[in-house]
Design a protein around this motif. Structure first.
Motif, PDB file in Angstrom:
ATOM      1  N   UNK A 314      41.505  33.762 -11.644  1.00  9.15           N
ATOM      2  CA  UNK A 314      40.237  34.495 -11.731  1.00  9.15           C
ATOM      3  C   UNK A 314      39.085  33.624 -11.214  1.00  9.15           C
ATOM      4  N   UNK A 315      38.319  34.161 -10.277  1.00  5.54           N
ATOM      5  CA  UNK A 315      37.140  33.451  -9.774  1.00  5.54           C
ATOM      6  C   UNK A 315      37.420  32.353  -8.774  1.00  5.54           C
ATOM      7  N   UNK A 316      38.668  32.247  -8.287  1.00  7.17           N
ATOM      8  CA  UNK A 316      38.972  31.180  -7.325  1.00  7.17           C
ATOM      9  C   UNK A 316      38.124  31.316  -6.058  1.00  7.17           C
ATOM     10  N   UNK A 317      37.952  32.554  -5.595  1.00  6.75           N
ATOM     11  CA  UNK A 317      37.119  32.770  -4.415  1.00  6.75           C
ATOM     12  C   UNK A 317      35.666  32.425  -4.658  1.00  6.75           C
ATOM     13  N   UNK A 318      35.178  32.693  -5.863  1.00  3.86           N
ATOM     14  CA  UNK A 318      33.795  32.350  -6.201  1.00  3.86           C
ATOM     15  C   UNK A 318      33.607  30.835  -6.237  1.00  3.86           C
ATOM     16  N   UNK A 346      40.775  24.935  -6.617  1.00  2.71           N
ATOM     17  CA  UNK A 346      41.972  24.536  -7.355  1.00  2.71           C
ATOM     18  C   UNK A 346      41.627  24.048  -8.756  1.00  2.71           C
ATOM     19  N   UNK A 347      40.507  23.363  -8.890  1.00  2.00           N
ATOM     20  CA  UNK A 347      40.069  22.914 -10.213  1.00  2.00           C
ATOM     21  C   UNK A 347      39.826  24.110 -11.121  1.00  2.00           C
ATOM     22  N   UNK A 348      39.220  25.159 -10.562  1.00  2.00           N
ATOM     23  CA  UNK A 348      38.939  26.351 -11.350  1.00  2.00           C
ATOM     24  C   UNK A 348      40.187  27.074 -11.813  1.00  2.00           C
ATOM     25  N   UNK A 349      41.270  26.953 -11.049  1.00  4.69           N
ATOM     26  CA  UNK A 349      42.523  27.637 -11.391  1.00  4.69           C
ATOM     27  C   UNK A 349      43.287  26.949 -12.516  1.00  4.69           C
ATOM     28  N   UNK A 355      34.948  30.369 -14.982  1.00  7.11           N
ATOM     29  CA  UNK A 355      33.960  29.294 -15.066  1.00  7.11           C
ATOM     30  C   UNK A 355      34.441  28.044 -15.795  1.00  7.11           C
ATOM     31  N   UNK A 356      35.381  28.187 -16.717  1.00 13.97           N
ATOM     32  CA  UNK A 356      35.758  27.044 -17.561  1.00 13.97           C
ATOM     33  C   UNK A 356      36.201  25.840 -16.759  1.00 13.97           C
ATOM     34  N   UNK A 357      36.916  26.064 -15.653  1.00 15.08           N
ATOM     35  CA  UNK A 357      37.447  24.951 -14.878  1.00 15.08           C
ATOM     36  C   UNK A 357      36.565  24.484 -13.746  1.00 15.08           C
TER      37      UNK A 357
END
Length: 371
Positions: A314-318, A346-349, A355-357
């Protein structure tokens, strides 16, 4: 919570780092399940999380954490969800002074995260009443754009977005458009775009070209003000077609399909960390039956995340767009920008939710990209 500084000092921030975003901000209700349910199933969630969402909200949160000065133009309601949206932005340093707050209902999204396939399904409920141009005063618009280095749009709030984009264009502020899919009013925004970042399916859907590579050529032909277009491709990385500043009419012509094949051959077998492979500069890149542009093609790889570390896309593209915003402000060359954006995505995933990552500027994983 912002992590403590690592032992490695982060580099100085870009001198010009004000970015403005106009688009969606919402609340995400994220439920992780063992596997996606069949019709009429009753299942239990493995975990539940509530946090801010929306393409522009996520991208500007990521940009702020990376060190940019982020301002958002959007609308929320004076309800519990709206107040939580504002609180999250403020905690992440996003300027909320240009958010319109009204009576009604704030937007929200149910996100079902499949723990087996690591995919997510989103069910969005728009806010009510929707934002209209009259909601944004001229004073607020001028204040939002003051000293802006970039303006970003996710294709939502089309009427308001066009007003903001036209004012940004008059002020000669570069414009980046996120093209996730075809939307009402998107064509008018694209005519003002300086940069485009889009999903893998968008170029062919928008141009009716027979392949992704030829569609990228078509986009640069149809949008003469566009400096580059990037398409994100998940774990396959990204492609970027960059327009040359020079006239390459007398330089070697290359078919874009052949060029892409040669880049893909060089990409195969690369290391797990993101990298970028580029064609030669100032080629004349052609697509059969479409035309040609002067420029170069670049292929960026994605980080190969171990299955045990991959939590939620979720949100990887953002997150990718947040990094592109930073890279443009920092004047990173494309060869550095694409791997940097892949690293941030990748960090976000590696965490649940959009947003957490998202990493902060001093995250040691970003150290290889600093001077």
């Amino acid at each position: 919570m912002k992590p403590t500084s690592s032992s490695q000092t982060a580099p100085p921030l870009p001198e010009k780092r004000v970015v403005v975003g106009c688009g969606g901000a919402s609340v995400d209700f994220l439920a992780t399940v063992a596997s996606y349910p069949n019709p009429d199933d009753k299942i239990r969630s493995l975990s539940l999380k509530v946090e801010g969402g929306g393409n522009t909200g996520n991208a500007l949160t990521g940009a702020s954490r990376l060190g940019l000065t982020a301002r958002i133009i959007t609308k929320v309601a004076n309800d519990t969800q709206g107040r939580s949206i504002l609180q999250e932005f403020e905690a992440d340093g996003v300027d909320t002074s240009h958010i319109v707050v009204s009576e009604g209902n704030s937007p929200f999204t149910y996100v079902i995260v499949d723990n087996q396939t690591k995919t997510r399904t989103c069910i969005h409920t728009p806010g009510s009443p929707p934002m209209v141009p009259e909601d944004l005063s001229q004073d607020s618009l001028i204040s939002a754009l003051e000293n802006a280095n970039l303006v970003y749009f996710d294709g939502r709030l089309p009427d308001t977005a066009l007003v903001v984009a036209e004012e940004a264009s008059r002020r000669k502020i570069p414009i980046l458009i996120d093209c996730e899919r075809k939307r009402e009013g998107l064509d008018e925004l694209l005519n003002l775009a300086t940069y485009v970042v889009c999903s893998e399916k968008f170029p062919m859907a928008w141009t009716s070209a027979p392949s992704l590579a030829s569609a990228l050529v078509s986009m640069l032909i149809r949008l003469p003000n566009l400096k580059f277009v990037i398409t994100t491709r998940g774990d396959k990385g990204s492609l970027m077609l960059e327009r040359s500043r020079n006239d390459a009419s007398e330089i070697v012509e290359k078919d874009v399909e052949t060029l892409l094949e040669s880049l893909q051959e060089r990409v195969d077998g690369v290391v797990t960390l993101p990298t970028c492979i580029s064609s030669k500069s100032d080629l004349r890149i052609s697509a059969d039956g479409i035309g040609a542009i002067s420029g170069r093609l670049l292929a960026g790889t994605a980080e190969k995340i171990p299955h045990s570390e991959l939590i939620d896309t979720t949100g990887a593209g953002d997150a990718f767009i947040a990094a592109v915003l930073y890279a443009l402000c920092a004047k990173m060359p494309p060869e550095k920008m694409l791997p940097f954006a892949s690293q941030v995505a990748a960090a976000g995933c590696r965490a649940l939710g959009a947003r957490s990552g998202l990493p902060w500027h001093n995250d040691p994983r970003l150290a290889p990209f600093w001077p």
